[in-house]
Design a protein around this motif. Structure first.
Motif, PDB file in Angstrom:
ATOM      1  N   GLY A  21       0.829  -1.199   0.000  1.00  0.00           N
ATOM      2  CA  GLY A  21       0.000   0.000   0.000  1.00  0.00           C
ATOM      3  C   GLY A  21       0.859   1.243   0.000  1.00  0.00           C
ATOM      4  N   MET A  22       0.208   2.368   0.290  1.00  0.00           N
ATOM      5  CA  MET A  22       0.914   3.660   0.264  1.00  0.00           C
ATOM      6  C   MET A  22       0.572   4.468   1.506  1.00  0.00           C
ATOM      7  SD  MET A  22       2.725   4.139  -2.543  1.00  0.00           S
ATOM      8  CE  MET A  22       2.830   5.902  -2.815  1.00  0.00           C
ATOM      9  N   THR A  23       1.546   5.285   1.947  1.00  0.00           N
ATOM     10  CA  THR A  23       1.309   6.223   3.040  1.00  0.00           C
ATOM     11  C   THR A  23       1.878   7.569   2.633  1.00  0.00           C
ATOM     12  OG1 THR A  23       1.642   6.685   5.385  1.00  0.00           O
ATOM     13  CG2 THR A  23       3.468   5.655   4.230  1.00  0.00           C
ATOM     14  N   ASP A  24       1.421   8.626   3.303  1.00  0.00           N
ATOM     15  CA  ASP A  24       1.974   9.943   2.944  1.00  0.00           C
ATOM     16  C   ASP A  24       2.922  10.477   4.014  1.00  0.00           C
ATOM     17  OD1 ASP A  24       0.126  10.461   4.858  1.00  0.00           O
ATOM     18  OD2 ASP A  24      -1.186  11.706   3.605  1.00  0.00           O
ATOM     19  N   ILE A  25       3.333   9.638   4.970  1.00  0.00           N
ATOM     20  CA  ILE A  25       4.284  10.151   5.960  1.00  0.00           C
ATOM     21  C   ILE A  25       5.675  10.279   5.329  1.00  0.00           C
ATOM     22  CG2 ILE A  25       3.014   9.183   7.933  1.00  0.00           C
ATOM     23  CD1 ILE A  25       5.538   7.286   8.186  1.00  0.00           C
ATOM     24  N   ASP A  26       6.431  11.234   5.829  1.00  0.00           N
ATOM     25  CA  ASP A  26       7.738  11.557   5.274  1.00  0.00           C
ATOM     26  C   ASP A  26       8.820  11.063   6.244  1.00  0.00           C
ATOM     27  OD1 ASP A  26       9.329  12.601   3.366  1.00  0.00           O
ATOM     28  OD2 ASP A  26       8.640  14.670   3.572  1.00  0.00           O
ATOM     29  N   LEU A  27       9.527  10.001   5.870  1.00  0.00           N
ATOM     30  CA  LEU A  27      10.520   9.417   6.782  1.00  0.00           C
ATOM     31  C   LEU A  27      11.793  10.252   6.889  1.00  0.00           C
ATOM     32  CD1 LEU A  27      10.479   5.594   6.072  1.00  0.00           C
ATOM     33  CD2 LEU A  27       9.348   6.860   7.880  1.00  0.00           C
ATOM     34  N   PHE A  28      12.071  11.037   5.852  1.00  0.00           N
ATOM     35  CA  PHE A  28      13.341  11.792   5.816  1.00  0.00           C
ATOM     36  C   PHE A  28      13.067  13.171   5.261  1.00  0.00           C
ATOM     37  CE2 PHE A  28      17.345  13.175   3.920  1.00  0.00           C
ATOM     38  CZ  PHE A  28      18.276  12.820   4.900  1.00  0.00           C
ATOM     39  N   SER A  29      13.408  14.195   6.032  1.00  0.00           N
ATOM     40  CA  SER A  29      13.206  15.553   5.541  1.00  0.00           C
ATOM     41  C   SER A  29      14.299  16.466   6.066  1.00  0.00           C
ATOM     42  CB  SER A  29      11.841  16.082   5.981  1.00  0.00           C
ATOM     43  OG  SER A  29      11.775  17.463   5.683  1.00  0.00           O
ATOM     44  N   LEU A  30      14.977  17.130   5.144  1.00  0.00           N
ATOM     45  CA  LEU A  30      16.032  18.070   5.543  1.00  0.00           C
ATOM     46  C   LEU A  30      15.444  19.360   6.085  1.00  0.00           C
ATOM     47  CD1 LEU A  30      18.409  17.325   2.558  1.00  0.00           C
ATOM     48  CD2 LEU A  30      18.879  16.844   4.969  1.00  0.00           C
ATOM     49  N   GLU A  31      14.107  19.499   5.998  1.00  0.00           N
ATOM     50  CA  GLU A  31      13.441  20.670   6.573  1.00  0.00           C
ATOM     51  C   GLU A  31      13.398  20.570   8.098  1.00  0.00           C
ATOM     52  OE1 GLU A  31      12.298  23.033   4.314  1.00  0.00           O
ATOM     53  OE2 GLU A  31      13.290  21.677   2.902  1.00  0.00           O
ATOM     54  N   ARG A  32      13.528  19.321   8.612  1.00  0.00           N
ATOM     55  CA  ARG A  32      13.481  19.132  10.066  1.00  0.00           C
ATOM     56  C   ARG A  32      14.897  19.212  10.643  1.00  0.00           C
ATOM     57  NH1 ARG A  32       9.343  14.652   8.821  1.00  0.00           N
ATOM     58  NH2 ARG A  32      11.114  13.241   8.638  1.00  0.00           N
ATOM     59  N   ALA A  33      14.998  19.667  11.901  1.00  0.00           N
ATOM     60  CA  ALA A  33      16.311  19.728  12.556  1.00  0.00           C
ATOM     61  C   ALA A  33      16.931  18.330  12.587  1.00  0.00           C
ATOM     62  CB  ALA A  33      16.166  20.283  13.967  1.00  0.00           C
ATOM     63  N   ASP A  34      16.110  17.343  12.904  1.00  0.00           N
ATOM     64  CA  ASP A  34      16.527  15.938  12.802  1.00  0.00           C
ATOM     65  C   ASP A  34      15.830  15.368  11.572  1.00  0.00           C
ATOM     66  OD1 ASP A  34      16.969  13.270  12.926  1.00  0.00           O
ATOM     67  OD2 ASP A  34      16.180  12.983  14.958  1.00  0.00           O
ATOM     68  N   PRO A  35      16.584  15.065  10.517  1.00  0.00           N
ATOM     69  CA  PRO A  35      15.941  14.611   9.272  1.00  0.00           C
ATOM     70  C   PRO A  35      15.160  13.301   9.427  1.00  0.00           C
ATOM     71  CG  PRO A  35      18.273  15.105   8.921  1.00  0.00           C
ATOM     72  CD  PRO A  35      18.041  15.128  10.399  1.00  0.00           C
ATOM     73  N   LEU A  36      15.503  12.507  10.448  1.00  0.00           N
ATOM     74  CA  LEU A  36      14.865  11.194  10.602  1.00  0.00           C
ATOM     75  C   LEU A  36      13.545  11.289  11.365  1.00  0.00           C
ATOM     76  CD1 LEU A  36      17.820   8.824  11.588  1.00  0.00           C
ATOM     77  CD2 LEU A  36      16.855   9.244   9.315  1.00  0.00           C
ATOM     78  N   LEU A  37      12.498  10.663  10.816  1.00  0.00           N
ATOM     79  CA  LEU A  37      11.239  10.549  11.566  1.00  0.00           C
ATOM     80  C   LEU A  37      11.357   9.416  12.579  1.00  0.00           C
ATOM     81  CD1 LEU A  37       8.207  11.350  11.877  1.00  0.00           C
ATOM     82  CD2 LEU A  37       7.701   9.491  10.276  1.00  0.00           C
ATOM     83  N   LEU A  38      12.020   8.336  12.175  1.00  0.00           N
ATOM     84  CA  LEU A  38      12.084   7.141  13.020  1.00  0.00           C
ATOM     85  C   LEU A  38      13.527   6.799  13.366  1.00  0.00           C
ATOM     86  CD1 LEU A  38       9.475   5.041  11.040  1.00  0.00           C
ATOM     87  CD2 LEU A  38       9.169   5.948  13.355  1.00  0.00           C
ATOM     88  N   HIS A  39      13.735   6.380  14.595  1.00  0.00           N
ATOM     89  CA  HIS A  39      15.061   5.990  15.081  1.00  0.00           C
ATOM     90  C   HIS A  39      15.004   4.559  15.605  1.00  0.00           C
ATOM     91  CE1 HIS A  39      15.115  10.397  15.291  1.00  0.00           C
ATOM     92  NE2 HIS A  39      16.390  10.266  14.980  1.00  0.00           N
ATOM     93  N   PRO A  40      16.168   3.911  15.716  1.00  0.00           N
ATOM     94  CA  PRO A  40      16.192   2.548  16.256  1.00  0.00           C
ATOM     95  C   PRO A  40      15.450   2.475  17.593  1.00  0.00           C
ATOM     96  CG  PRO A  40      18.335   3.099  15.365  1.00  0.00           C
ATOM     97  CD  PRO A  40      17.502   4.355  15.274  1.00  0.00           C
ATOM     98  N   GLY A  41      14.613   1.474  17.733  1.00  0.00           N
ATOM     99  CA  GLY A  41      13.857   1.287  18.965  1.00  0.00           C
ATOM    100  C   GLY A  41      12.450   1.850  18.910  1.00  0.00           C
ATOM    101  N   ASP A  42      12.197   2.784  17.972  1.00  0.00           N
ATOM    102  CA  ASP A  42      10.848   3.346  17.868  1.00  0.00           C
ATOM    103  C   ASP A  42       9.852   2.256  17.462  1.00  0.00           C
ATOM    104  OD1 ASP A  42      11.669   5.842  18.608  1.00  0.00           O
ATOM    105  OD2 ASP A  42      11.695   6.684  16.578  1.00  0.00           O
ATOM    106  N   VAL A  43       8.591   2.487  17.831  1.00  0.00           N
ATOM    107  CA  VAL A  43       7.524   1.523  17.541  1.00  0.00           C
ATOM    108  C   VAL A  43       6.641   2.094  16.436  1.00  0.00           C
ATOM    109  CG1 VAL A  43       5.477   0.373  18.487  1.00  0.00           C
ATOM    110  CG2 VAL A  43       7.577   0.581  19.872  1.00  0.00           C
ATOM    111  N   VAL A  44       6.320   1.240  15.459  1.00  0.00           N
ATOM    112  CA  VAL A  44       5.480   1.654  14.336  1.00  0.00           C
ATOM    113  C   VAL A  44       4.227   0.789  14.302  1.00  0.00           C
ATOM    114  CG1 VAL A  44       5.326   1.740  11.807  1.00  0.00           C
ATOM    115  CG2 VAL A  44       7.430   2.485  12.947  1.00  0.00           C
ATOM    116  N   ARG A  45       3.063   1.441  14.107  1.00  0.00           N
ATOM    117  CA  ARG A  45       1.801   0.705  13.908  1.00  0.00           C
ATOM    118  C   ARG A  45       1.163   1.194  12.611  1.00  0.00           C
ATOM    119  NH1 ARG A  45       0.224   2.136  19.829  1.00  0.00           N
ATOM    120  NH2 ARG A  45       1.312   0.495  20.987  1.00  0.00           N
ATOM    121  N   PHE A  46       0.755   0.244  11.784  1.00  0.00           N
ATOM    122  CA  PHE A  46       0.088   0.596  10.530  1.00  0.00           C
ATOM    123  C   PHE A  46      -1.423   0.546  10.730  1.00  0.00           C
ATOM    124  CE2 PHE A  46       4.192  -1.236   9.086  1.00  0.00           C
ATOM    125  CZ  PHE A  46       4.673  -0.163   8.351  1.00  0.00           C
ATOM    126  N   HIS A  47      -2.139   1.512  10.139  1.00  0.00           N
ATOM    127  CA  HIS A  47      -3.605   1.557  10.245  1.00  0.00           C
ATOM    128  C   HIS A  47      -4.208   1.672   8.854  1.00  0.00           C
ATOM    129  CE1 HIS A  47      -3.339   2.200  14.580  1.00  0.00           C
ATOM    130  NE2 HIS A  47      -2.340   3.018  14.315  1.00  0.00           N
TER     131      HIS A  47
END
Lengths: 334, 214
Positions: free
Chosen positions: B184-210
């Motif tokens: 499927g498809m999602t519109d979340i942005d995992l990597f963005s240089l617009e953010r101070a921290d480009p990463l949305l997700l880091h090791p250990g984070d929990v992800v749930r798909f809906h």
């Protein structure tokens, strides 16, 4: 440091988007999943910067698709290194590994290489595009660095930075009109000859039987048409592993030679993914990756086993060569 | 058993795997990485899935010294439990945007609805970040969905594609080649240089798909 950008001092007249702005790359962003990137032949770009007294970290232009032409809109000095492209400035030939002054209005033209595959153009002050994650290098996959993360195209205007402390010339008139060449005998790479590169065994070296290891090291491998900044797919005998167990994803470095189930090796290069999952038979040593960068599609490559001490000594020698060049030109006094 | 191998002359791959993915080994790798970072001559420490790549500067430290350091720090590494955040990811499953949903259902012997239910019914953990800018290797995939990668990788899988492959789940952070299956498809942005921290997700984070409609 004072910035004195000359906006758009270089105008691209002819290019393909395979040509790009590169520097020494992003060496500290692997944990973000960002490739090292940077010049495929870092040594050549560094030598170009050294010839004109630039800081070696400054950005230049990597040219792999020819013809390439650019027009200077300001007086400056530039160096041409890497492939010998039979270049000329308004019709006057410029040898490879050479630096000359250019006047506003002059046109630099690079043709198909006679030797090597990738040419580098370094200009006093460097190409001054924004620094992204510590580098100006174009990352086309990530879509950042360089000019909007893309390759160069006709009509682009590239700004130059201010001359750095060691620059031979803020004033091009002080530079010898006939130019200045590299005094050291640089290793040449001829596209019609076998290129021999040194490798170190990698994690899955032992998954290959001794006779397969021997084959890997004895046959010439042809660079297939599937060869770019991400990696080179090589053609030759099928390398069959003793064990096909899948591996968990792991970090990889440029130079990694993977052997997927097809048995045809792939050498991962500057823009490779930062993680992979295929078995790795060997890694091309850092100092010899520039030889691959200068080998064209259809060229042949042989691998020879080295030791880590030899690999590190070769890297140190390149480092020392660049320092010697800078010293010979008086751009570094230390 | 720790296996050390050369990755060129300036990096060492540390493989701590023992068979299938082990969360405790992964937590030890995170702890090890934390200890190694900042040590003189160590340039980068890149956790993979039950392995870690240590990149060093050979002009300043020898490979032998780094190997000794790795063994010492690994022996003393505890289990790191990162301060995990939970990220909810809305997914449009199937259709033109999830073209492998039907083939995954067929290969796993499940109905399409069951594949969606199992994929969106699990809590995933970010084991590692890598391959592409911001890409995450997610562990916790239902074993029934651990189908083999595509025989021929696609040359272009779009940004936002929700994918599974090699027993992992993932999300494409940019448009790139991939051999993983698109659900499927999602519109979340995992990597963005617009953010101070480009990463949305880091090791250990929990992800749930809906699953979302439309």
């Amino acid at each position: 440091m004072q910035r004195n950008s000359q906006d758009g001092a270089l105008e691209i007249l002819a290019s393909s988007t395979l040509n790009s702005i590169q520097d020494q790359g992003r060496r500290h962003s692997l944990t973000l999943g960002v490739s090292v990137g940077g010049a495929m032949d870092r040594f050549a770009l560094s030598a170009g910067n050294a010839l004109i007294g630039n800081d070696l970290s400054l950005a230049g232009i990597e040219v792999v698709f020819f013809p390439f032409r650019l027009k200077f809109h300001a007086d400056t000095v530039f160096a041409l290194t890497g492939a010998d492209t039979g270049a000329n400035l308004d019709g006057s030939p410029i040898p490879a590994w050479w630096a000359v002054p250019a006047r506003a209005g002059q046109v630099l033209s690079l043709g198909a290489p006679r030797v090597g595959a990738r040419a580098y153009i370094a200009v006093t002050g460097g190409i001054d595009v924004p620094v992204v994650l510590g580098s100006r290098a174009t990352d086309q996959k990530g879509g950042f660095g360089g000019i909007g993360g893309r390759g160069l195209q006709r009509g682009d205007r590239l700004p130059l930075g201010a001359p750095t402390l060691g620059s031979i010339t803020g004033n091009p008139k002080a530079f010898p009109q006939a130019g200045l060449g590299a005094a050291i005998q640089w290793p040449e790479v001829r596209a019609d000859a076998h290129t021999t590169v040194r490798v170190l065994p990698a994690a899955e070296w032992d998954r290959f039987a001794p006779e397969v290891q021997e084959q890997f090291l004895s046959v010439p491998w042809q660079v297939s048409a599937d060869a770019n900044r991400v990696g080179y797919r090589l053609s030759g005998p099928e390398l069959v592993a003793l064990c096909q167990d899948s591996l968990m994803s792991h970090g990889i470095v440029p130079g990694t030679i993977q052997v997927p189930s097809s048995g045809q090796p792939i050498v991962q290069l500057a823009d490779a993914n930062t993680c992979g999952g295929y078995p790795k038979i060997a890694t091309v040593i850092e100092a010899d990756q520039r030889l691959l960068a200068q080998t064209r599609v259809g060229g042949q490559v042989r691998f020879v086993l080295a030791t880590r001490a030899q690999a590190q000594a070769a890297l140190r020698a390149q480092h020392d060569d660049l320092l010697a060049l800078s010293r010979a030109l008086g751009t570094v006094t230390a | 058993m720790l296996k050390l191998s050369m990755a060129g002359s300036e990096a060492i791959l540390v493989d701590a795997a023992s068979g299938a993915f082990d969360q405790a080994i992964q937590q030890r790798i995170w702890a090890f990485a934390k200890k190694m970072r900042g040590i003189d001559g160590i340039e980068q420490v890149v956790p993979g899935v039950n392995n870690v790549l240590v990149v060093f500067d050979s002009l300043h430290v020898s490979g032998e010294a780094v190997e000794a350091l790795i063994r010492k720090e690994w022996a003393g590494a505890g289990l790191e439990t990162p301060s995990a955040k939970v990220v909810d990811v809305p997914v449009h499953y199937g259709g033109a945007l999830g073209e492998d949903l039907a083939s995954v259902a067929q290969e796993s012997g499940l109905s399409v609805a069951e594949v969606i239910a199992r994929h969106s019914g699990a809590d995933y953990s970010v084991a590692a970040v890598g391959a592409m800018p911001g890409f995450v290797y997610l562990t916790g995939l239902d074993p029934a969905l651990a189908v083999r990668r595509r025989n021929t990788p696609r040359l272009s899988v779009p940004k936002g594609a929700v994918v599974i492959g090699g027993g992992h789940a993932g999300i494409m952070p940019c448009t790139a080649p991939s051999g993983w299956h698109i659900l499927g498809m999602t519109d979340i942005d995992l990597f963005s240089l617009e953010r101070a921290d480009p990463l949305l997700l880091h090791p250990g984070d929990v992800v749930r798909f809906h699953p979302v409609e439309g």
